[in-house]
Scaffold this active site. Structure first.
Site, PDB file in Angstrom:
ATOM      1  N   ASP A   1     -24.360  20.975  27.321  1.00 51.10           N
ATOM      2  CA  ASP A   1     -25.188  21.186  26.125  1.00 51.10           C
ATOM      3  C   ASP A   1     -24.622  22.380  25.356  1.00 51.10           C
ATOM      4  OD1 ASP A   1     -27.323  21.119  24.285  1.00 51.10           O
ATOM      5  OD2 ASP A   1     -28.845  20.904  25.842  1.00 51.10           O
TER       6      ASP A   1
ATOM      7  N   GLU B   1     -34.571  15.210  25.409  1.00 54.43           N
ATOM      8  CA  GLU B   1     -34.379  16.578  25.908  1.00 54.43           C
ATOM      9  C   GLU B   1     -35.127  17.573  25.033  1.00 54.43           C
ATOM     10  OE1 GLU B   1     -32.387  20.595  26.208  1.00 54.43           O
ATOM     11  OE2 GLU B   1     -32.642  19.325  24.463  1.00 54.43           O
ATOM     12  N   GLU B   2     -35.060  17.348  23.734  1.00 54.06           N
ATOM     13  CA  GLU B   2     -35.607  18.323  22.776  1.00 54.06           C
ATOM     14  C   GLU B   2     -37.131  18.404  22.828  1.00 54.06           C
ATOM     15  OE1 GLU B   2     -33.869  20.437  21.313  1.00 54.06           O
ATOM     16  OE2 GLU B   2     -31.862  19.652  20.978  1.00 54.06           O
TER      17      GLU B   2
ATOM     18  N   HIS C   1     -27.673  15.421  26.598  1.00 50.61           N
ATOM     19  CA  HIS C   1     -28.741  14.733  25.858  1.00 50.61           C
ATOM     20  C   HIS C   1     -28.194  14.214  24.534  1.00 50.61           C
ATOM     21  CE1 HIS C   1     -29.970  17.768  22.755  1.00 50.61           C
ATOM     22  NE2 HIS C   1     -29.623  18.680  23.646  1.00 50.61           N
TER      23      HIS C   1
ATOM     24  N   HIS D   1     -30.146  24.558  15.986  1.00 47.90           N
ATOM     25  CA  HIS D   1     -31.357  23.953  15.404  1.00 47.90           C
ATOM     26  C   HIS D   1     -31.472  24.205  13.907  1.00 47.90           C
ATOM     27  CE1 HIS D   1     -33.741  23.023  19.335  1.00 47.90           C
ATOM     28  NE2 HIS D   1     -32.503  22.569  19.351  1.00 47.90           N
TER      29      HIS D   1
HETATM   30 CO    CO Z   1     -31.632  21.676  21.018  1.00 43.56          CO
HETATM   31 ZN    ZN Z   2     -29.418  20.726  23.265  1.00 41.79          ZN
END
Ligand code: CO
Ligand code: ZN
Length: 324
Positions: free
Chosen positions: A215, A192-193, A59, A301
């Site tokens: 990922d 994706e998030e 992503h 994150h």
């Molecule tokens: Co993420």
């Molecule tokens: Zn990710």
């Protein structure tokens, strides 16, 4: 490394991946049979082969915030785009697509910071009132968290390693792969998030025989953290499971065998919380044999995500060499 920094510094929040997608297209087009964008905005880099269809997905979107309201004094209220932690964003800088920078503050009447809600946070862009603020940003505008990309001791610290580091891995593999047997589709997915959305539609239209998501994953190697058998520097992680997928055994075994044969350092990943594009892909059509290769990252994150460049190199080799 220059490409990784460029990928990190290019705008691409969920739902607005145009700029990052153009950059990826320009970096890969000389190595591809064809490069195209689909309706949702996924970028597909196709390297034609005569064997089974293999799809890779990384992503390209990043988490951030979206403006919901601007008050009379020029302070901005916002909502989250993707899994942004409300505590982690306190006193961080955000950068809007047009370059405007803001700082996240909170209402000081909140005595117990544990009870803070997103609605108690605001962004200060240095505007004196609503009129001034509206010259700089509008409702619906988005911003990402700022965190300078630093390489130190063969480790990289930055925002957006989730998942620009996965994007970088696929780009490097695209450059290195020659005379591929499998019919290869490298998909740089959108959104994706916010729920694995681009992976869902791209897997449906490509309909691969096998799929591998690339990922980041969590680690269990910081002081007193939750136990997890993944550490920075111990190699590319071959996913067994996360909360979105139980990886296909044939794919897991093929990845392990490939790593052993080519002396690629790897570790096995069981991630208890969190999902990836693999979660959406394996449930497409009548089901798709899906696995995932992860790059271990600490502090996911946050603007201080940290990865080891040896793991990145091992992940590139694994993607380059895997065949079905
Ligand atoms: Co993420
Ligand atoms: Zn990710």
């Amino acid at each position: 490394m220059l490409d990784l920094q460029k990928l990190i510094n290019t705008y691409g929040i969920s739902g607005d991946e145009g700029e990052i997608s153009d950059l990826i297209a320009s970096l890969t087009k000389d190595y591809a049979t064809e490069v195209y964008k689909d309706i949702l905005g996924n970028l597909v880099v196709h390297k034609k082969g005569n064997g089974k269809k293999l799809m890779f997905a990384a992503h390209m979107d990043e988490i951030g915030i979206m403006v919901t309201y601007i008050d009379d004094n020029g302070f901005i209220r916002f909502g989250m785009v993707g899994g942004v932690d409300k505590y982690n964003c306190l006193y961080q800088r955000v950068k809007f697509k047009n370059g405007t920078v803001g700082v996240v503050g909170y209402e000081e009447k909140i005595s117990d910071i544990k009870n803070i809600k997103v609605s108690n946070l605001y962004i200060d862009i240095g505007a004196k009132n609503r009129e001034e603020a509206e010259k700089m940003v509008s409702v619906g505008d988005t911003a990402v968290f700022l965190g300078e990309c630093i390489v130190q001791n063969n480790r990289v610290i930055s925002h957006a390693l989730d998942n620009r580091i996965g994007v970088y891995v696929l780009i490097e593999a695209i450059k290195r792969i020659k005379n591929n047997k499998n019919d290869l589709y490298f998909v740089f997915t959108v959104q994706e998030e916010v729920g694995l959305r681009g992976a869902k539609t791209s897997a449906f239209s490509i309909e691969p025989d096998y799929a591998i998501a690339v990922d980041v994953t969590d680690t269990g190697d910081t002081p007193e953290c939750n136990v997890m058998a993944v550490s920075l520097g111990n190699g590319a992680a071959i996913k067994i499971k996360d909360s979105s997928v139980l990886c296909n055994r044939e794919v897991v075994d093929a990845l392990k065998e490939c790593a052993n044969k080519n002396k690629i350092k790897y570790q096995l990943e069981v991630l208890e919380a969190g999902g990836t594009d693999a979660g959406a892909i394996h449930l497409t059509k009548g089901g798709i044999k899906t696995g995932a290769v992860s790059i271990p990252v600490r502090y996911i994150h946050t603007p201080c995500e940290t990865a080891d460049l040896c793991d990145v190199e091992n992940a590139i080799s694994l993607i380059e060499k895997i065949e079905f």
